[in-house]
Design a protein around this motif. Sequence first.
Motif, short mmCIF file in Angstrom:
data_model
loop_
_atom_site.label_atom_id
_atom_site.label_comp_id
_atom_site.label_asym_id
_atom_site.label_seq_id
_atom_site.Cartn_x
_atom_site.Cartn_y
_atom_site.Cartn_z
N ALA A 61 27.35 -74.03 23.20
CA ALA A 61 26.59 -74.99 22.40
C ALA A 61 25.72 -74.28 21.38
O ALA A 61 25.61 -74.71 20.22
N ILE A 62 25.08 -73.18 21.78
CA ILE A 62 24.20 -72.44 20.86
C ILE A 62 25.01 -71.84 19.71
O ILE A 62 24.62 -71.95 18.54
N ALA A 63 26.15 -71.24 20.03
CA ALA A 63 26.98 -70.63 18.99
C ALA A 63 27.51 -71.68 18.02
O ALA A 63 27.53 -71.46 16.80
N ARG A 64 27.92 -72.83 18.54
CA ARG A 64 28.44 -73.89 17.67
C ARG A 64 27.34 -74.44 16.76
O ARG A 64 27.57 -74.68 15.56
N GLU A 65 26.18 -74.67 17.32
CA GLU A 65 25.06 -75.19 16.52
C GLU A 65 24.67 -74.19 15.44
O GLU A 65 24.43 -74.56 14.28
N LEU A 66 24.62 -72.92 15.80
CA LEU A 66 24.27 -71.88 14.83
C LEU A 66 25.32 -71.79 13.73
O LEU A 66 24.98 -71.66 12.55
N GLU A 67 26.60 -71.89 14.10
CA GLU A 67 27.68 -71.84 13.11
C GLU A 67 27.54 -72.97 12.09
O GLU A 67 27.68 -72.76 10.88
N THR A 68 27.24 -74.16 12.58
CA THR A 68 27.06 -75.32 11.69
C THR A 68 25.87 -75.12 10.76
O THR A 68 25.95 -75.39 9.55
N GLU A 69 24.76 -74.66 11.31
CA GLU A 69 23.56 -74.42 10.49
C GLU A 69 23.83 -73.39 9.41
O GLU A 69 23.43 -73.56 8.24
N LEU A 70 24.52 -72.32 9.75
CA LEU A 70 24.79 -71.26 8.78
C LEU A 70 25.75 -71.73 7.70
O LEU A 70 25.59 -71.41 6.52
N GLN A 71 26.75 -72.52 8.11
CA GLN A 71 27.69 -73.05 7.13
C GLN A 71 26.97 -73.94 6.12
O GLN A 71 27.23 -73.88 4.91
#
Length: 356
Positions: free
Chosen positions: A275-285
Amino acid sequence: MIKRRETKTVRAGKVHIGSGYPVSIQSMTKTDTRDVEATLKQVRELENCGCEIIRVAVKDMRAAEAVGKIKDAARVPIVADIHFDHKLALEVMRKGVDKIRINPGNMTKKDDLDRIIDAAGSKDIPVRIGVNSGSLPGGKVEHHRVPGTMVKLALETAELFKKRNFENIVISLKAADVLSTIEAYRQISADNEYPLHLGVTASGLPGEGVVSSSVGIGALLSEGIGDTIRVSLTGDPVNEVVAAKRILTSLGLRNFGPRIISCPTCGRCSTDIVAIARELETELQNLVEQGSIPADKQLIIAVMGCEVNGPGESKNADIGIAFGSDKGVIFAKGEVVKTVNPGESVSELVAMIKEL
């Protein structure tokens, strides 16, 4: 550091193809080119996700005429994909297309090729000699002979161009079989300087197709072979561009924004790393799309779930977080910066990334 095979430079519109320039990303519209509105919608989607060259299928004269309107509205170079009928190639060149692809497996008459060569030369339009294992002359070719047969056909066709003083050429040798593809490109790269367009043709749905393409294209790129790539997938062409970016990023050939390294997790992990990695990926994108983070900035971010490899990977990254039982330790440039709760880890990481 990968040393690229030295090639000549070919220019399609504003994009330079060759060893002196970054490996470029191509895709192809899946719409009926005669439907200009639908095709331009897909062109926009590809442009917005970072596609740098877009190919369109030209199956008849109506499609050839539509290419002019598509070309005028596009922001990236448009390549016309021509099979069987040389008149279609002549028409799209009159319409101002940036590049054409011909298939010597079904464009076999010398007089027709001569007309294409002369027209492309007069308009300074590059030509891709695109050989496919599925359309070799003479029907079925024994499996072990496919690579050599493709290379022979490509070089024989290139020689016809050369005899008419035309060398504005890109070559591709695509097979659905990964090993045949790799062998063909290895053979042709040994004794000429033509830029090469890489791809594994008909690689299938995204699950299998991304794997096959990554293995084939990645193996060649790692050897310095290849100047432009397309990941050919069944379905949405945006997936092709995403996969191509990831292949180039994984080899250090291009940067398309921050890259997340995250652990696969195991029984030692007590934090929801997925969940943390997915949320971070979305924020960075989102930050890249907004221009808050430069897309070409090389930035490695580690998200790790336990004390085994977590601290080491986090120290080696530009920014990293290593979780223990209920806390995460954030590192920046190898140094411990702070300790945070899992729920605030993404916002803390994003804030630090913005600072960098």
